[in-house]
Design an enzyme around this catalytic site. Sequence first.
Site, mmCIF file in Angstrom:
data_model
loop_
_atom_site.group_PDB
_atom_site.id
_atom_site.type_symbol
_atom_site.label_atom_id
_atom_site.label_comp_id
_atom_site.label_asym_id
_atom_site.label_seq_id
_atom_site.Cartn_x
_atom_site.Cartn_y
_atom_site.Cartn_z
ATOM 1 N N TYR A 25 0.840 -1.209 0.000
ATOM 2 C CA TYR A 25 0.000 0.000 0.000
ATOM 3 C C TYR A 25 0.875 1.259 0.000
ATOM 4 O O TYR A 25 0.792 2.090 0.902
ATOM 5 C CB TYR A 25 -0.922 0.022 1.216
ATOM 6 N N LEU B 282 -18.163 -1.487 2.372
ATOM 7 C CA LEU B 282 -19.045 -0.486 1.757
ATOM 8 C C LEU B 282 -18.954 -0.523 0.235
ATOM 9 O O LEU B 282 -19.220 0.469 -0.447
ATOM 10 C CB LEU B 282 -18.686 0.914 2.272
#
Length: 341
Positions: free
Chosen positions: A61, A207
């Site tokens: 990341y 989500l």
Amino acid sequence: MAAAVRRMKLGSQGMEVSAQGLGCMGMSALYGPPKPEEDMIKLIHHVVSSGVTFLDTSDVYGDNELLLAKALKGGWREKVQLATKFGISNKGGAPKTRGDPEYVREACERSLKRLEVDYIDLYYQHRIDTTVPIEVTIKALKELIDEGKIKYIGLSEASSSTIRRAHAVHPITAVQMEWSLWSRDIEADIVPTCRELGIGIVTYSPLGRGFLSGGANLVANLPDGDFRKNMPRFKPENVEHNKKIFERVNEMARRKGCTPSQLALAWVHHQGNDVCPIPGTTKIENFNQNIGALAVKLTPEEMAELESYASADAVKGDRHVFMSTTWINSETPPLSSWKPE
């Protein structure tokens, strides 16, 4: 606010975390340019002070591990459960999955150095190397536990049989999978396997990578370089169809007096006390909204209604750009085939 975030046991090896975690990827990588360091450190401190202590990162990341190292200085490290991952090597251009013992150790040492910590609480294999028997990879991770470099072992995007084989070598504490209202492919086989073996389930993108918070508006406003622009579900021809799902979730949220993201997260929380979602955010106000999901109660009828909006045939497009590297393709060779070089 802290009292609202309950604690939960993750797996059956003794790990305890906040019932909702924080995915830190978007602060540094893949979702547009890296965000201002000072703002992200402030956000992380706010998150931990609010009772969310389970932080999730990975060695791929961008500079996220370095960011967390800065954020956890000055006594913050002792307050959190830190999860990071290995298994995707970017050396020499194209990403490659690696699970060989030499790489496991190298990757762990690098993460410890970048995070500036003595140990990692939960260390996941980010993607499964289909050329190395899973038993070989887990044995290397077990050695790291014996040395005190990691406390618990996790897998991400692993099939049921891979999970079983791994767990037979050393108990797996958590399996991290995409699970949300519109990504439910793990429910038939992987969730029951984890429950049978006493393995916690950590859900990434609960989500729908933000779609269940903002719908078509989110997609229209994605910055250049945002990885989500490549997501099949975010392609124009699919967004037009999929936005109906968001609109229905939004309508139900209005009736419930909460936000669509709180409703979608509450649906994940209601899957069971062994499930910990890790929604990511880069904004304090979004984080505050997300932990409000812990207070949203859903009846079985409301759960069924939500699920009817996002049934498998109602969603257009794959959930990931690289479906070939997800659990559907994570079988590894038998241990008997392994001939270390």
